[in-house]
Scaffold this motif. Structure first.
Motif, PDB file in Angstrom:
ATOM      1  N   UNK A 197       0.944  -1.210  -0.079  1.00  0.00           N
ATOM      2  CA  UNK A 197      -0.080  -0.209  -0.094  1.00  0.00           C
ATOM      3  C   UNK A 197       0.926   1.226  -0.084  1.00  0.00           C
ATOM      4  N   UNK A 198       1.942   1.189   0.587  1.00  0.00           N
ATOM      5  CA  UNK A 198       2.813   2.424   0.846  1.00  0.00           C
ATOM      6  C   UNK A 198       3.429   2.906  -0.399  1.00  0.00           C
ATOM      7  N   UNK A 199       3.776   1.893  -1.576  1.00  0.00           N
ATOM      8  CA  UNK A 199       4.475   2.370  -2.688  1.00  0.00           C
ATOM      9  C   UNK A 199       3.791   3.455  -3.440  1.00  0.00           C
ATOM     10  N   UNK A 200       2.477   3.705  -2.951  1.00  0.00           N
ATOM     11  CA  UNK A 200       1.916   4.671  -3.748  1.00  0.00           C
ATOM     12  C   UNK A 200       2.228   6.008  -3.568  1.00  0.00           C
ATOM     13  N   UNK A 201       2.909   6.393  -2.513  1.00  0.00           N
ATOM     14  CA  UNK A 201       3.472   7.370  -2.025  1.00  0.00           C
ATOM     15  C   UNK A 201       4.847   7.304  -2.019  1.00  0.00           C
ATOM     16  N   UNK A 202       5.498   6.148  -1.632  1.00  0.00           N
ATOM     17  CA  UNK A 202       7.039   5.969  -1.524  1.00  0.00           C
ATOM     18  C   UNK A 202       7.550   6.143  -2.607  1.00  0.00           C
ATOM     19  N   UNK A 240       8.173   9.768  -4.050  1.00  0.00           N
ATOM     20  CA  UNK A 240       8.694  10.536  -2.930  1.00  0.00           C
ATOM     21  C   UNK A 240      10.371  10.359  -3.127  1.00  0.00           C
ATOM     22  N   UNK A 241      10.776   8.915  -3.417  1.00  0.00           N
ATOM     23  CA  UNK A 241      12.151   8.522  -3.246  1.00  0.00           C
ATOM     24  C   UNK A 241      12.736   9.377  -4.849  1.00  0.00           C
ATOM     25  N   UNK A 281       4.657  11.820 -18.153  1.00  0.00           N
ATOM     26  CA  UNK A 281       3.205  11.550 -17.840  1.00  0.00           C
ATOM     27  C   UNK A 281       3.237  11.160 -16.219  1.00  0.00           C
ATOM     28  N   UNK A 282       2.188  10.759 -15.795  1.00  0.00           N
ATOM     29  CA  UNK A 282       2.055  10.529 -14.563  1.00  0.00           C
ATOM     30  C   UNK A 282       3.077   9.138 -14.171  1.00  0.00           C
ATOM     31  N   UNK A 283       3.328   8.394 -15.150  1.00  0.00           N
ATOM     32  CA  UNK A 283       3.984   7.053 -14.814  1.00  0.00           C
ATOM     33  C   UNK A 283       5.484   7.636 -14.660  1.00  0.00           C
ATOM     34  N   UNK A 284       5.715   8.650 -15.152  1.00  0.00           N
ATOM     35  CA  UNK A 284       7.224   9.183 -14.765  1.00  0.00           C
ATOM     36  C   UNK A 284       7.575   9.390 -13.124  1.00  0.00           C
ATOM     37  N   UNK A 290      10.876   2.822 -11.318  1.00  0.00           N
ATOM     38  CA  UNK A 290      11.571   2.110 -10.535  1.00  0.00           C
ATOM     39  C   UNK A 290      10.549   1.399  -9.409  1.00  0.00           C
ATOM     40  N   UNK A 291       9.080   1.326  -9.706  1.00  0.00           N
ATOM     41  CA  UNK A 291       8.187   0.941  -8.893  1.00  0.00           C
ATOM     42  C   UNK A 291       8.504  -0.523  -8.617  1.00  0.00           C
ATOM     43  N   UNK A 292       8.900  -1.371  -9.286  1.00  0.00           N
ATOM     44  CA  UNK A 292       9.254  -2.798  -9.230  1.00  0.00           C
ATOM     45  C   UNK A 292      10.427  -2.928  -8.030  1.00  0.00           C
ATOM     46  N   UNK A 293      11.320  -2.119  -8.205  1.00  0.00           N
ATOM     47  CA  UNK A 293      12.422  -2.015  -7.139  1.00  0.00           C
ATOM     48  C   UNK A 293      11.958  -1.584  -6.019  1.00  0.00           C
ATOM     49  N   UNK A 294      11.321  -0.576  -5.895  1.00  0.00           N
ATOM     50  CA  UNK A 294      10.582  -0.072  -4.589  1.00  0.00           C
ATOM     51  C   UNK A 294       9.557  -1.115  -3.963  1.00  0.00           C
ATOM     52  N   UNK A 295       8.776  -1.794  -4.889  1.00  0.00           N
ATOM     53  CA  UNK A 295       8.020  -2.792  -4.481  1.00  0.00           C
ATOM     54  C   UNK A 295       8.548  -4.001  -3.723  1.00  0.00           C
ATOM     55  N   UNK A 296       9.652  -4.414  -4.151  1.00  0.00           N
ATOM     56  CA  UNK A 296      10.391  -5.588  -3.736  1.00  0.00           C
ATOM     57  C   UNK A 296      11.137  -4.931  -2.498  1.00  0.00           C
TER      58      UNK A 296
END
Length: 240
Positions: free
Chosen positions: A132-137, A140-141, A184-187, A191-197
Motif C-alpha cells: 500500500x505504501x509504494x503509492x507514495x514512496x 517521494x524517493x 506523464x504520471x507514470x514518470x 523504479x516501482x518494481x524495485x521499490x515494491x520489492x
C-alpha cells in the motif's frame, strides 16, 4: 441451570476487538515527520556518497561519511543538510500513515476468530502494508534523490571554483512538472518494481518481528497490555 451457565458464558466472553483508523493515521503521520527530521541528514550523505563521481585524476570528492557530512555542512550550512526534505516531510506523513494504519488494519482482519494471529498472517499483513505504501514512496524517493543530487553537483562546482549562477534552481515542483510533461504520471513511478520489492519484503519481516519483540517486554503497568515506551523503542530498533 443451563440458562445460568449460558448467561455466565455470555457475561465472561471477551469483547470483540475494535479498530479505529483515524488514531492510526495520525500516529503514523507524526512518527513519519519525527523520523525524517532525525535521519534526513544521514540519508543525504548516503545519497551523495552513492552518486559522487571521480575527478579528472581519479580522486573522490568524499573520502567517507564523516568527510561528506563536514564538506556538505561547510559548503551549504545547516539547512543544506536538509535539502530535499520538504518533499519528504510533505509525503512522509501520508506514506507512514498508510503503512502503519494498513498494517494494523490487515492484522485486525487476518486475526482468527479465537483471537490468535499466526506468524504467516502477520507477515501477510506486513506485506500488504508495504504494498500500500509504494503509492507514495515511489514518487517521494524519486524526487528526494534528484533534489539531493542537485545539491551535490552545485557543491562540486563550488569546490572546483566554478560559478553556479547558470544552474537552474531545482525544486520538487519543477522536477514534478518536468516528469509530468515528458513522461506523464507514470514518470513519477519509475523504479516501482524495485521499490515494491524493497518495501514489501522489509515490511514482511519488520512488522511481525517488532510485534513479537514488543510482546516480550515489560508493560506500562501491571494491568496494561501496552509495552513500556523504552522497550517499544528498543524493539523497533532491533526489528529495523
Amino acid at each position: 441451570m443451563a440458562a445460568v451457565k449460558e448467561s455466565t458464558v455470555v457475561a465472561t466472553a471477551a469483547p470483540a476487538q475494535q479498530f479505529s483508523l483515524l488514531p492510526k493515521i495520525v500516529n503514523g503521520g507524526i512518527a513519519g515527520i519525527i523520523g525524517v527530521s532525525c535521519v534526513f541528514p544521514l540519508d543525504l550523505v548516503k545519497t551523495r556518497l552513492q552518486n559522487q563521481k571521480l575527478g579528472p585524476n581519479g580522486e573522490k570528492m568524499y573520502t567517507g561519511m564523516r568527510d561528506c557530512f563536514m564538506k556538505t555542512y561547510k559548503a551549504e550550512g545547516y539547512f543544506g543538510m536538509y535539502r530535499g526534505s520538504a518533499v519528504n516531510i510533505l509525503l512522509i506523513t501520508p506514506e507512514k500513515a498508510i503503512k502503519l494504519a494498513a498494517n494494523d488494519f490487515f492484522r485486525h482482519k487476518f486475526t482468527k476468530s479465537d483471537g490468535t494471529l499466526p506468524v504467516t498472517r502477520e507477515m501477510a499483513a506486513g506485506g500488504c502494508a508495504g504494498l500500500c505504501q509504494i503509492v507514495v514512496t515511489t514518487p517521494m524517493e524519486l524526487l528526494k534523490i534528484q533534489l539531493q543530487d542537485a545539491g551535490r553537483v552545485a557543491a562540486q562546482m563550488k569546490a572546483a571554483g566554478q560559478s553556479t549562477a547558470h544552474l537552474p534552481k531545482i525544486s520538487a515542483l519543477s522536477v514534478t512538472r518536468e516528469l509530468l510533461a515528458t513522461k506523464g504520471i507514470f514518470g513519477l513511478y519509475r523504479g516501482t518494481k524495485a521499490t515494491m520489492l524493497r518495501d514489501v519484503s522489509f515490511s514482511m519481516v519488520y512488522f511481525p518481528l517488532f510485534a513479537n519483540l514488543n510482546s516480550l517486554g515489560p508493560r506500562k503497568s501491571p494491568d496494561s497490555q501496552e509495552a513500556a515506551f523504552w522497550w517499544s523503542f528498543i524493539s523497533g530498533c532491533a526489528a529495523g
